[in-house]
Design an enzyme around this catalytic site. Structure first.
Site, short mmCIF file in Angstrom:
data_model
loop_
_atom_site.label_atom_id
_atom_site.label_comp_id
_atom_site.label_asym_id
_atom_site.label_seq_id
_atom_site.Cartn_x
_atom_site.Cartn_y
_atom_site.Cartn_z
N LYS A 32 3.72 0.72 10.04
CA LYS A 32 3.85 2.08 9.48
C LYS A 32 3.31 3.00 10.21
O LYS A 32 3.89 4.11 10.28
CB LYS A 32 3.02 1.89 7.91
CG LYS A 32 3.80 1.03 6.81
CD LYS A 32 3.27 1.31 5.40
CE LYS A 32 3.62 0.55 4.48
NZ LYS A 32 2.95 0.60 3.21
N GLU B 150 0.90 -1.21 0.11
CA GLU B 150 0.01 0.02 0.05
C GLU B 150 0.84 1.37 0.03
O GLU B 150 1.79 1.27 0.94
CB GLU B 150 -1.04 0.17 1.27
CG GLU B 150 -1.99 1.01 1.31
CD GLU B 150 -2.80 1.02 2.50
OE1 GLU B 150 -3.78 1.85 2.34
OE2 GLU B 150 -2.95 -0.03 3.01
N ARG C 77 5.32 -13.18 9.64
CA ARG C 77 5.87 -11.77 9.24
C ARG C 77 7.12 -11.71 9.99
O ARG C 77 7.40 -12.29 10.94
CB ARG C 77 4.99 -10.51 9.80
CG ARG C 77 4.84 -10.63 11.06
CD ARG C 77 3.51 -9.25 11.47
NE ARG C 77 4.20 -8.01 10.98
CZ ARG C 77 3.38 -7.08 10.67
NH1 ARG C 77 2.14 -7.01 11.12
NH2 ARG C 77 3.49 -5.89 10.16
#
Length: 562
Positions: free
Chosen positions: A281, A47, A271
């Site tokens: 983020k 994104e 992850r």
């Protein structure tokens, strides 16, 4: 089997490396062997609302690496469905980071490329009676959704006719309804144990300018509608996601089944969680916007651009990602493992140079005033083809204060009164006199050099065990050293229940003025250096004609736990 010690140093066996990737590789190999797919196509779908970090590097290496191994390809697709948070700056930085890591995509796509198709999919769901416009407030909607132990219940809007849903949805598209007044929801199962299946929102109204489609749209698809369907449109064979998307897989498959489109498949892996940093983020953006760091590429940040500015190499990051492999359970990776790989690579490619950061003046009394001699020094003993350079040597030099000890123990092999030490690439010197100021601090040493003791030409017969670095007091370059350390004081920042910024290491940046040998005035941003006995350094982009700045990538050894 390798020992725990070897694992810490990154020295895993071939079997351990292969086992870490087996569960994905086995799926791909079975699919290819069965003829389910002629070739594989993966994707990396960031994104564009921030800069990529080391966790994204793991995903990049995995998706591109699998495609490369099995002769397939990888699409770079930007998940640009939220115009409020996205920016072309982030798009450009992401493309730059992927290329810098050494990968190339076969296609560059955007979720916004498919807005027309995704809109058609939404109408198809409405026409099948599988979607409806809901005007319930977000608070009421959350209450009606139930809890993980209590089923939800639908409201009156779920009973609207297909015709009414189509009409109102088109009015939403045409901007006839206020932002937040209504949404389009999939009609699935309000009693499902998977909360995401309880009639999820698939479209919302947002009057915001999109960085690619401009003002064409005022309704935008949610992630779960856009992601899987983009995979399907591109015929992605293996959609590899992180573990937080496990609950989304059921919805991913439901959309594909009901829309009767190409059946892409989603697979999940753990992850990357790295010690002494954050991977959110949102939190990284907070650090930038609240000026805890100088920007997204601050060398203390775990962003790829930050690591790059600090002096990390693409190979070191790829090797790190390969070493940790992929797993089905989340775990916290010791940051010293990442540091191991950059030390290992830099040791092979870095030029050795001399920089003195805490200078002590040394006058070599048997060298005449004004005499300058050239010393030839190898650039890198690990690389025979790296060549050599000339370093000027004269009467007055600087050494590190820590390389002299007045009351030295027996096995101290650096400089001491009446003791000898070799100057790297130059001569053996002997300390004759110690000069102190009024407070008793040593401010200068008077020494003489031993004749016929020059490096590579030594016939003096003097035995000398110690070697220290130095720079000429006259022929040097003043430089600024930025000494970076870990951004947080605690290893598992996410486990802290308070404000994560409370854990910021106030000593994560120290600035030191130092004196470097003249060769460093010609350094470029791509050069890598080992400052002898100090650490690995790289030129910083803030350098200019008036100030030369070097960032410390990592020390010569892990000193954090000490």
């Amino acid at each position: 089997m390798s020992t725990g010690k070897n694992k810490k140093k990154g020295m895993s066996s071939k079997e351990e490396k292969e086992r870490s990737l087996n569960f994905i590789e086995e799926i791909i190999e079975a699919d290819l062997a069965s003829g389910k797919h002629d070739s594989i196509l993966t994707r990396f779908p960031p994104e564009p609302n921030g800069y990529l970090h080391i966790g994204h590097a793991k995903s990049i290496c995995l998706n591109f690496g699998l495609a490369n191994k099995y002769g397939g390809g990888t699409n770079l697709r930007f998940d640009d469905t939220n115009p409020v948070t996205e920016d072309t700056e982030y798009v450009d930085s992401i493309k730059d980071d992927v290329k810098w890591l050494g990968f190339n995509w076969v296609n560059e796509f955007y979720a916004s490329d498919y807005f027309d198709t995704l809109y058609e999919y939404a109408e198809k769901l409405i026409n099948k009676g599988l979607a409806y416009v809901d005007e319930t407030s977000s608070e009421e909607m959350a209450e009606q959704k139930g809890t993980p132990t209590e089923p939800g219940k639908r409201n009156k809007f779920s009973e609207r006719s297909i015709e009414d849903n189509l009409r109102i949805f088109r009015e939403m598209r045409d901007g006839k309804h206020p932002e937040g007044s209504m949404v389009l929801r999939a009609k699935i199962d309000m009693t499902s144990s998977n909360m995401l299946m309880r009639d999820p929102i698939i479209y919302r109204i947002k009057f915001a300018h999109h960085h690619r489609t401009g003002d064409k749209w005022c309704i935008y698809p949610m992630y779960d509608l856009a992601h899987g369907q983009s995979d399907s449109i591109e015929h992605i064979t293996h959609s590899v996601c992180t573990l937080e998307f496990v609950p989304h897989r059921e919805l991913y498959n439901w959309f594909i089944e009901k829309l009767e489109i190409f059946p892409s498949k989603q697979y999940e892996f753990a992850r990357l969680n790295l010690g002494y940093t954050v991977m959110s983020k949102r939190k990284l953006k907070q650090l930038v916007e609240e000026n805890y760091v100088s920007g997204w590429d601050d060398p203390r940040m775990p962003t790829i651009s930050g690591l790059r500015r600090r002096g990390y190499t693409p190979k070191s990051i790829r090797d790190f990602c390969d070493r940790i492999g992929i797993a089905k359970r989340d775990n916290l990776i010791d940051v010293s493992l990442l540091e191991f790989f950059i030390r290992d690579h830099l040791n092979k490619i870095s030029s050795r140079v001399m920089v003195v950061s805490d200078p002590l003046k040394v006058t070599i009394t048997n060298i005449p005033e004004g005499h300058v001699e050239n010393c030839e020094i190898d650039n890198n003993p690990e690389d025979e083809e790296s060549g050599s350079r000339i370093v000027p040597f004269d009467r007055v030099i600087y050494i590190e204060k820590e390389d002299f000890m007045e009351d030295a123990p027996k096995k101290y092999f650096r400089l001491k009164p009446d003791g000898v030490v070799r100057l790297k690439g130059a001569y053996i010197i002997q300390c004759d006199e110690v000069i102190k100021d009024a407070s008793g601090e040593v401010i200068e040493l008077k020494c003489h050099y031993i004749e016929n003791s020059k490096s590579g030409q030594d016939t003096s017969g003097v035995k000398c065990k110690g070697v220290i670095h130095w720079v000429s007091a006259t022929h040097n370059v003043p430089v600024e050293l930025r000494l970076y350390d870990r951004l947080f004081k605690e290893e598992d920042v996410n486990a802290y229940e308070g404000d994560f910024k409370d854990l910021i290491n106030e000593n994560s940046l120290q600035i030191v003025t130092a004196y470097a040998e003249p060769s460093l005035k010609d350094a470029t941003l791509e050069d890598k250096f080992q400052f002898m006995r100090q650490g690995y350094y790289v030129l910083d982009k803030d350098s200019n004609e008036d100030k030369i700045i070097f960032n410390r990538t990592v020390g010569l050894r892990d000193s954090w736990k000490k």
